[in-house]
Design a protein around this motif. Structure first.
Motif, short mmCIF file in Angstrom:
data_model
loop_
_atom_site.label_atom_id
_atom_site.label_comp_id
_atom_site.label_asym_id
_atom_site.label_seq_id
_atom_site.Cartn_x
_atom_site.Cartn_y
_atom_site.Cartn_z
N GLY A 115 -17.71 -19.96 7.09
CA GLY A 115 -19.01 -19.73 6.49
C GLY A 115 -19.08 -19.90 4.98
O GLY A 115 -20.12 -19.67 4.38
N LYS A 116 -17.97 -20.31 4.35
CA LYS A 116 -17.96 -20.49 2.89
C LYS A 116 -17.64 -21.94 2.56
O LYS A 116 -16.87 -22.60 3.27
CB LYS A 116 -16.90 -19.59 2.26
CG LYS A 116 -17.19 -18.12 2.46
CD LYS A 116 -16.14 -17.26 1.81
CE LYS A 116 -16.46 -15.79 2.05
NZ LYS A 116 -15.45 -14.92 1.48
N PRO A 117 -18.23 -22.47 1.46
CA PRO A 117 -17.93 -23.85 1.06
C PRO A 117 -16.42 -24.03 0.89
O PRO A 117 -15.74 -23.16 0.37
CB PRO A 117 -18.64 -24.00 -0.28
CG PRO A 117 -19.72 -22.97 -0.26
CD PRO A 117 -19.17 -21.82 0.53
N SER A 118 -15.94 -25.17 1.36
CA SER A 118 -14.51 -25.43 1.36
C SER A 118 -14.20 -26.81 0.82
O SER A 118 -14.95 -27.76 1.07
CB SER A 118 -13.97 -25.30 2.79
OG SER A 118 -12.60 -25.60 2.85
N THR A 119 -13.08 -26.93 0.12
CA THR A 119 -12.61 -28.25 -0.27
C THR A 119 -11.98 -28.91 0.94
O THR A 119 -11.53 -28.24 1.87
CB THR A 119 -11.60 -28.17 -1.43
OG1 THR A 119 -10.49 -27.37 -1.01
CG2 THR A 119 -12.23 -27.60 -2.68
N ALA A 120 -11.94 -30.23 0.90
CA ALA A 120 -11.39 -31.00 2.02
C ALA A 120 -11.02 -32.39 1.53
O ALA A 120 -11.42 -32.80 0.44
CB ALA A 120 -12.41 -31.09 3.15
N GLN A 121 -10.29 -33.09 2.35
CA GLN A 121 -10.06 -34.51 2.14
C GLN A 121 -10.98 -35.21 3.13
O GLN A 121 -10.86 -35.02 4.34
CB GLN A 121 -8.60 -34.88 2.43
CG GLN A 121 -7.62 -34.27 1.45
CD GLN A 121 -7.80 -34.84 0.06
OE1 GLN A 121 -8.03 -36.03 -0.13
NE2 GLN A 121 -7.70 -33.98 -0.94
N VAL A 122 -11.93 -35.99 2.61
CA VAL A 122 -12.92 -36.64 3.46
C VAL A 122 -12.77 -38.15 3.31
O VAL A 122 -12.71 -38.67 2.20
CB VAL A 122 -14.36 -36.20 3.09
CG1 VAL A 122 -15.37 -36.89 3.98
CG2 VAL A 122 -14.49 -34.68 3.17
N SER A 123 -12.71 -38.83 4.44
CA SER A 123 -12.65 -40.29 4.45
C SER A 123 -13.45 -40.78 5.65
O SER A 123 -13.86 -39.98 6.49
CB SER A 123 -11.20 -40.78 4.53
OG SER A 123 -10.59 -40.32 5.72
N GLY A 124 -13.66 -42.07 5.71
CA GLY A 124 -14.40 -42.59 6.85
C GLY A 124 -14.76 -44.04 6.70
O GLY A 124 -14.43 -44.69 5.71
N THR A 125 -15.47 -44.53 7.72
CA THR A 125 -15.95 -45.90 7.73
C THR A 125 -17.36 -45.94 8.29
O THR A 125 -17.79 -45.02 8.99
CB THR A 125 -15.06 -46.81 8.61
OG1 THR A 125 -15.05 -46.30 9.94
CG2 THR A 125 -13.65 -46.90 8.08
N VAL A 126 -18.07 -47.01 7.95
CA VAL A 126 -19.38 -47.27 8.54
C VAL A 126 -19.31 -48.67 9.13
O VAL A 126 -18.80 -49.60 8.50
CB VAL A 126 -20.53 -47.11 7.52
CG1 VAL A 126 -20.36 -48.01 6.31
CG2 VAL A 126 -21.87 -47.35 8.18
N LYS A 127 -19.80 -48.80 10.37
CA LYS A 127 -19.69 -50.06 11.11
C LYS A 127 -21.09 -50.54 11.47
O LYS A 127 -21.92 -49.76 11.92
CB LYS A 127 -18.87 -49.82 12.38
CG LYS A 127 -18.33 -51.06 13.02
CD LYS A 127 -17.52 -50.75 14.26
CE LYS A 127 -16.29 -49.95 13.93
NZ LYS A 127 -15.44 -49.71 15.11
N ASP A 128 -21.34 -51.85 11.27
CA ASP A 128 -22.64 -52.41 11.64
C ASP A 128 -22.61 -52.91 13.09
O ASP A 128 -21.61 -52.74 13.79
CB ASP A 128 -23.08 -53.49 10.66
CG ASP A 128 -22.19 -54.72 10.66
OD1 ASP A 128 -21.39 -54.92 11.60
OD2 ASP A 128 -22.28 -55.50 9.69
N LEU A 129 -23.70 -53.53 13.53
CA LEU A 129 -23.80 -53.98 14.92
C LEU A 129 -22.82 -55.09 15.27
O LEU A 129 -22.51 -55.30 16.44
CB LEU A 129 -25.23 -54.44 15.22
CG LEU A 129 -26.28 -53.32 15.19
CD1 LEU A 129 -27.67 -53.91 15.38
CD2 LEU A 129 -25.99 -52.28 16.25
N THR A 130 -22.31 -55.80 14.28
CA THR A 130 -21.32 -56.85 14.53
C THR A 130 -19.90 -56.30 14.48
O THR A 130 -18.95 -57.06 14.51
CB THR A 130 -21.46 -58.00 13.51
OG1 THR A 130 -21.12 -57.51 12.21
CG2 THR A 130 -22.85 -58.59 13.51
N SER A 131 -19.78 -54.98 14.36
CA SER A 131 -18.50 -54.28 14.26
C SER A 131 -17.77 -54.52 12.95
O SER A 131 -16.58 -54.26 12.85
CB SER A 131 -17.59 -54.59 15.45
OG SER A 131 -18.15 -54.08 16.63
#
Length: 144
Positions: free
Chosen positions: A73-89
């Protein structure tokens, strides 16, 4: 910065109206004590001063993804990463930066949006000693 916090919080909580993933009423994932809230939108929704203070490009062809991590329930630091993929992958890596202000921690990244389409986001969050991943879809409309 308080205005940025307020805007990002509202954007995070109100993005359900734009969601292409209608099953979920609230855009969040829960992993034990860790809750990850997320939203994404076209950067023209940001006021110019807010975009400038967050060092974001304000454009009809730029999307913003906002991630907030809570631990017990409290704001936390983190390591955030990711990707975004379109319709053509075609996949684009997301480069998150941390914004910390008055009891809030956010992770934001930008990505290109060339045309109206549904995008698939895959997000990885390392928090509280654990790594968790989730995916979601979002329909985006550049120029609006």
């Amino acid at each position: 910065m308080r205005r940025l916090f307020s805007f990002l919080l509202v954007a995070c909580l109100s993005a359900t109206a734009l969601a292409a993933d209608p099953i979920k009423g609230e855009r969040k994932e829960v992993f034990g004590d860790v809750t990850v809230h997320y939203s994404t939108f076209i950067s023209t929704f940001l006021q110019p001063d807010i975009a400038k203070s967050a060092e974001l490009v304000r454009s009809k062809n730029q999307g913003v993804i906002n991630i907030s991590v809570m631990n017990a329930g409290k704001p936390s630091t983190a390591q955030v990463s990711g990707t975004v993929k379109d319709l053509t992958s075609q996949s684009v890596p997301l480069k998150f930066k941390q914004i910390t202000e008055q009891g809030a921690i956010y992770y934001i990244a930008q990505y290109p949006v060339e045309q109206a389409e549904t995008r698939t986001f895959t997000i990885n969050v390392e928090a509280a000693g654990k790594s968790n991943s989730f995916s979601f879809n979002q329909e985006l409309f550049p120029g609006e």
